[in-house]
Design a protein around this motif. Sequence first.
Motif, PDB file in Angstrom:
ATOM      1  N   GLY A 133      32.336  34.749  34.836  1.00 45.75           N
ATOM      2  CA  GLY A 133      31.793  34.306  36.122  1.00 45.75           C
ATOM      3  C   GLY A 133      31.265  35.461  36.946  1.00 45.75           C
ATOM      4  N   ALA A 134      31.961  36.601  36.908  1.00 37.67           N
ATOM      5  CA  ALA A 134      31.494  37.780  37.641  1.00 37.67           C
ATOM      6  C   ALA A 134      30.195  38.316  37.048  1.00 37.67           C
ATOM      7  CB  ALA A 134      32.575  38.856  37.628  1.00 37.67           C
ATOM      8  N   GLN A 135      30.085  38.327  35.726  1.00 35.50           N
ATOM      9  CA  GLN A 135      28.862  38.816  35.104  1.00 35.50           C
ATOM     10  C   GLN A 135      27.688  37.881  35.351  1.00 35.50           C
ATOM     11  OE1 GLN A 135      30.403  39.372  31.031  1.00 35.50           O
ATOM     12  NE2 GLN A 135      30.006  41.558  31.288  1.00 35.50           N
ATOM     13  N   ALA A 136      27.945  36.586  35.386  1.00 35.14           N
ATOM     14  CA  ALA A 136      26.868  35.642  35.656  1.00 35.14           C
ATOM     15  C   ALA A 136      26.358  35.760  37.080  1.00 35.14           C
ATOM     16  CB  ALA A 136      27.343  34.210  35.373  1.00 35.14           C
ATOM     17  N   ALA A 137      27.250  36.083  38.029  1.00 38.65           N
ATOM     18  CA  ALA A 137      26.835  36.221  39.428  1.00 38.65           C
ATOM     19  C   ALA A 137      25.939  37.431  39.632  1.00 38.65           C
ATOM     20  CB  ALA A 137      28.067  36.307  40.327  1.00 38.65           C
ATOM     21  N   ASN A 138      26.205  38.523  38.894  1.00 41.37           N
ATOM     22  CA  ASN A 138      25.387  39.730  39.020  1.00 41.37           C
ATOM     23  C   ASN A 138      25.422  40.465  37.683  1.00 41.37           C
ATOM     24  OD1 ASN A 138      23.989  42.015  39.741  1.00 41.37           O
ATOM     25  ND2 ASN A 138      25.214  42.456  41.559  1.00 41.37           N
ATOM     26  N   PRO A 139      24.472  40.192  36.784  1.00 45.54           N
ATOM     27  CA  PRO A 139      24.503  40.825  35.458  1.00 45.54           C
ATOM     28  C   PRO A 139      24.315  42.337  35.489  1.00 45.54           C
ATOM     29  CG  PRO A 139      23.034  38.912  35.506  1.00 45.54           C
ATOM     30  CD  PRO A 139      23.382  39.242  36.913  1.00 45.54           C
ATOM     31  N   HIS A 140      23.735  42.870  36.558  1.00 44.25           N
ATOM     32  CA  HIS A 140      23.446  44.299  36.616  1.00 44.25           C
ATOM     33  C   HIS A 140      24.589  45.127  37.214  1.00 44.25           C
ATOM     34  CE1 HIS A 140      19.380  43.106  35.589  1.00 44.25           C
ATOM     35  NE2 HIS A 140      19.339  42.337  36.656  1.00 44.25           N
ATOM     36  N   ALA A 141      25.635  44.486  37.705  1.00 45.60           N
ATOM     37  CA  ALA A 141      26.741  45.196  38.346  1.00 45.60           C
ATOM     38  C   ALA A 141      27.848  45.490  37.336  1.00 45.60           C
ATOM     39  CB  ALA A 141      27.302  44.385  39.513  1.00 45.60           C
ATOM     40  N   LYS A 142      28.551  46.578  37.556  1.00 48.16           N
ATOM     41  CA  LYS A 142      29.667  46.948  36.693  1.00 48.16           C
ATOM     42  C   LYS A 142      30.892  46.108  37.026  1.00 48.16           C
ATOM     43  CE  LYS A 142      31.866  50.884  37.351  1.00 48.16           C
ATOM     44  NZ  LYS A 142      32.170  52.320  37.385  1.00 48.16           N
ATOM     45  N   VAL A 143      31.641  45.737  35.978  1.00 41.62           N
ATOM     46  CA  VAL A 143      32.866  44.961  36.150  1.00 41.62           C
ATOM     47  C   VAL A 143      33.996  45.729  35.461  1.00 41.62           C
ATOM     48  CG1 VAL A 143      34.024  42.760  35.758  1.00 41.62           C
ATOM     49  CG2 VAL A 143      31.556  42.819  36.152  1.00 41.62           C
ATOM     50  N   THR A 144      35.114  45.864  36.159  1.00 43.46           N
ATOM     51  CA  THR A 144      36.274  46.590  35.636  1.00 43.46           C
ATOM     52  C   THR A 144      37.497  45.692  35.661  1.00 43.46           C
ATOM     53  OG1 THR A 144      35.385  48.679  36.474  1.00 43.46           O
ATOM     54  CG2 THR A 144      37.720  48.637  35.884  1.00 43.46           C
ATOM     55  N   LEU A 145      38.167  45.573  34.513  1.00 44.24           N
ATOM     56  CA  LEU A 145      39.453  44.899  34.438  1.00 44.24           C
ATOM     57  C   LEU A 145      40.547  45.946  34.593  1.00 44.24           C
ATOM     58  CD1 LEU A 145      38.874  42.518  31.392  1.00 44.24           C
ATOM     59  CD2 LEU A 145      38.597  41.998  33.802  1.00 44.24           C
ATOM     60  N   SER A 146      41.531  45.672  35.422  1.00 43.81           N
ATOM     61  CA  SER A 146      42.589  46.644  35.687  1.00 43.81           C
ATOM     62  C   SER A 146      43.936  45.943  35.671  1.00 43.81           C
ATOM     63  CB  SER A 146      42.368  47.325  37.042  1.00 43.81           C
ATOM     64  OG  SER A 146      43.340  48.315  37.279  1.00 43.81           O
ATOM     65  N   LEU A 147      44.958  46.690  35.178  1.00 37.36           N
ATOM     66  CA  LEU A 147      46.299  46.117  35.058  1.00 37.36           C
ATOM     67  C   LEU A 147      47.328  47.238  35.089  1.00 37.36           C
ATOM     68  CD1 LEU A 147      48.335  43.789  34.208  1.00 37.36           C
ATOM     69  CD2 LEU A 147      47.864  44.481  31.871  1.00 37.36           C
ATOM     70  N   PHE A 148      48.446  46.946  35.732  1.00 36.37           N
ATOM     71  CA  PHE A 148      49.597  47.840  35.723  1.00 36.37           C
ATOM     72  C   PHE A 148      50.732  47.104  35.027  1.00 36.37           C
ATOM     73  CE2 PHE A 148      53.578  48.796  38.200  1.00 36.37           C
ATOM     74  CZ  PHE A 148      53.891  49.936  37.495  1.00 36.37           C
ATOM     75  N   ALA A 149      51.155  47.584  33.845  1.00 38.38           N
ATOM     76  CA  ALA A 149      52.164  46.912  33.026  1.00 38.38           C
ATOM     77  C   ALA A 149      53.521  47.557  33.258  1.00 38.38           C
ATOM     78  CB  ALA A 149      51.786  46.999  31.547  1.00 38.38           C
ATOM     79  N   ARG A 150      54.473  46.768  33.753  1.00 37.98           N
ATOM     80  CA  ARG A 150      55.844  47.205  33.982  1.00 37.98           C
ATOM     81  C   ARG A 150      56.787  46.056  33.653  1.00 37.98           C
ATOM     82  NH1 ARG A 150      57.130  48.700  39.999  1.00 37.98           N
ATOM     83  NH2 ARG A 150      56.533  46.504  40.177  1.00 37.98           N
ATOM     84  N   SER A 151      57.768  46.332  32.832  1.00 37.98           N
ATOM     85  CA  SER A 151      58.675  45.283  32.387  1.00 37.98           C
ATOM     86  C   SER A 151      59.669  44.931  33.488  1.00 37.98           C
ATOM     87  CB  SER A 151      59.426  45.739  31.127  1.00 37.98           C
ATOM     88  OG  SER A 151      60.329  44.743  30.694  1.00 37.98           O
ATOM     89  N   GLN A 152      59.735  43.631  33.811  1.00 41.77           N
ATOM     90  CA  GLN A 152      60.687  43.099  34.777  1.00 41.77           C
ATOM     91  C   GLN A 152      61.223  41.777  34.239  1.00 41.77           C
ATOM     92  OE1 GLN A 152      61.898  44.406  37.459  1.00 41.77           O
ATOM     93  NE2 GLN A 152      60.561  46.149  37.851  1.00 41.77           N
ATOM     94  N   THR A 153      62.409  41.423  34.675  1.00 39.83           N
ATOM     95  CA  THR A 153      63.020  40.183  34.184  1.00 39.83           C
ATOM     96  C   THR A 153      62.340  38.945  34.750  1.00 39.83           C
ATOM     97  OG1 THR A 153      64.652  40.310  35.966  1.00 39.83           O
ATOM     98  CG2 THR A 153      65.253  41.275  33.833  1.00 39.83           C
ATOM     99  N   GLN A 154      61.737  39.038  35.929  1.00 38.55           N
ATOM    100  CA  GLN A 154      61.084  37.885  36.538  1.00 38.55           C
ATOM    101  C   GLN A 154      60.091  38.356  37.588  1.00 38.55           C
ATOM    102  OE1 GLN A 154      64.692  35.961  37.858  1.00 38.55           O
ATOM    103  NE2 GLN A 154      64.562  36.833  39.889  1.00 38.55           N
ATOM    104  N   TYR A 155      58.983  37.612  37.715  1.00 35.48           N
ATOM    105  CA  TYR A 155      57.947  37.906  38.698  1.00 35.48           C
ATOM    106  C   TYR A 155      57.613  36.693  39.557  1.00 35.48           C
ATOM    107  CZ  TYR A 155      56.451  42.629  37.347  1.00 35.48           C
ATOM    108  OH  TYR A 155      56.387  43.977  37.149  1.00 35.48           O
ATOM    109  N   LEU A 156      57.288  35.573  38.889  1.00 37.85           N
ATOM    110  CA  LEU A 156      56.801  34.392  39.599  1.00 37.85           C
ATOM    111  C   LEU A 156      57.771  33.224  39.574  1.00 37.85           C
ATOM    112  CD1 LEU A 156      53.096  34.443  38.351  1.00 37.85           C
ATOM    113  CD2 LEU A 156      53.890  34.937  40.663  1.00 37.85           C
ATOM    114  N   PHE A 157      58.778  33.257  38.693  1.00 37.27           N
ATOM    115  CA  PHE A 157      59.724  32.152  38.575  1.00 37.27           C
ATOM    116  C   PHE A 157      61.118  32.651  38.965  1.00 37.27           C
ATOM    117  CE2 PHE A 157      56.379  31.326  35.410  1.00 37.27           C
ATOM    118  CZ  PHE A 157      55.900  30.135  35.922  1.00 37.27           C
ATOM    119  N   PRO A 158      61.577  32.334  40.163  1.00 33.63           N
ATOM    120  CA  PRO A 158      62.870  32.843  40.651  1.00 33.63           C
ATOM    121  C   PRO A 158      64.029  32.400  39.755  1.00 33.63           C
ATOM    122  CG  PRO A 158      61.587  31.904  42.449  1.00 33.63           C
ATOM    123  CD  PRO A 158      60.876  31.542  41.185  1.00 33.63           C
TER     124      PRO A 158
END
Length: 605
Positions: A133-158
């Motif tokens: 979707g980002a590339q379709a909105a502007n094919p000439h712009a750069k797109v970067t995927l970013s992630l910080f991976a850290r192991s935890q027992t829970q994030y979204l489900f208490p």
Amino acid sequence: MSSPSSNNPSRSTIASAISELLPKDLTISLYHLATTPAKTAPLFTPAPGKKPATTTLESHFIAISHDNILVFAIELLVYTLVATGERIIFVSKADSSGYLPSSAASYVLADSESRVSLVKTVATTAIRTILEGAQAANPHAKVTLSLFARSQTQYLFPNSAANKKKHVLEDRGLIAWWCRVFDPIFQQRSNAGAKAYLLVPGFDRLQTRKLFPPRGLDSESQWVDGHPLVTDPKRDLTVREVIPHFPDDPKARFLDELMQDEEDTGKKKTVARRGKSWGTVPNLESFWEMMSMRQECSLGRCVGFIWVVIEGEPKKAPKLKDTVEPETPVSPQAESPITQMTELAETTQTIEAVLAESQNVPKTETTPTESNPTETTPPTTQEFTKKLTLDTKTSLAPSTDSPILSPKKRFHSDTVSILLSPRKKKLKTLEAELSLKPPLVAAPVVLDEKRYTRTIDSLLNHSDFATVELAKEGSKNWIRGSYAVVKSSNTIIRDGWDWGEVITGTREKAAEEKKATSEPIVLNAGLIRKKEKPAENAPAVNVLGAGMIRKKAKPMEPESEPTPAPVSKEPAVNMLSAGLIRKKPKAEESKPEGEKVEETKAKEK
């Protein structure tokens, strides 16, 4: 929980993409929330003396449920730099509840030899769809995927950590898993110049390469041990200007601490005149080295920073026209504002109308010439330009003869307002248009930032996933509770409080997958060892271990023919060596009692 029909005409983009990757016997529900782009805090720290870049943010929350229990969720944040159009997609949170049964957690498709993970499929599909979707909105712009991976027992489900069936990956396993999630997206665009990076603070190159997705050494689409951040002192881009400020990101917290320390030590006044270095962090190599010593990246733990950078398509140069249409000769004042206003007037109305309006006379009225007062001829281009220049100067001068000359009304003229409009006004208009745009990917439910935050907080703070019963109740409460918010947004996709999209797979499972549940496991022929049949008339032999077997000494004169031992009812005798044999005294039952006593006394003497 209600079970609405899966034949939903308003299928969202992510739901359609996921259904094409699941087997036919698997059905899940998809919940996709999104926000419209809105202005947010700058993602990057501006250089001294410069204003921060205008940045917009839109959020996407995708969750799936199986058997009325939420089993996986992921949140994606899409940042857009308005000036350049560059987009950064940050994976904010991802978590599983652990209540997905093994039959649905992984499967083998008919056209695949390896097992496929449902959670990995949903995560990769969600990220890929937002990226497209980002590339379709502007094919000439750069797109970067970013992630910080850290192991935890829970994030979204208490309290999901209390579920013993939840499989929590350790640090290295989690980093390698996220690399495999990003890898199909990278492979699809590697020929177009995309690059994938992994950096684990404190790891050497060999340790980092072990976490890369498996691939041949001669493959051109290899991951890079490093990062895509680049400083440029010529453009005044140092460490602080190239590190983004993502939420819950350790490198952003470290950056804020360094800036706070600089202010506390009284160096704030020297920031505007700083050199190429910055305090104790002269370059990015020093920054990452110091990151490896922080508590979040040490104490026996490791974290990973992952990037996939996709460059935009190059813009094509405009084609030159082979033939040029004849135009009116350009006057020496072609570059002046008066000429720009003349061109605007020619596109909106005729030259005669503009001249008549400047003279405040009707269109049909003409001006007699000096040679013949009765004849009227149209003015030439030079005469018109000269006349228009004088009329414009006169109209801008203060006078009360014409209503156009009023100071309150002259700036309300269309031509003058366009001529004198500042650049800032255009930028404000651009920001307003961006805030009204829909999300990059069409979502069933689109909320504003406040209602979106309230919906996510209700899952984090008002649900419990410690047991199956609590997980069912918590999932139902979140879906039913968010229904009121969803309904108020006028984006309900069907009737009923369960507003999720029902997805049924379309792929065939492998044939071996179906037989494995009913047929026993068959060993390979090379692993089967047949039992030897005993020889006829052979005595039963006790088989001892290798450490307990002792060979029998061979007799001096071998017998001519071995004969089988006669079968006896007496118990078998263990054959011992000569040194261990102790003769048993003969039985003397036939002698009388008196003789036995006398023999005993004689032996004692």
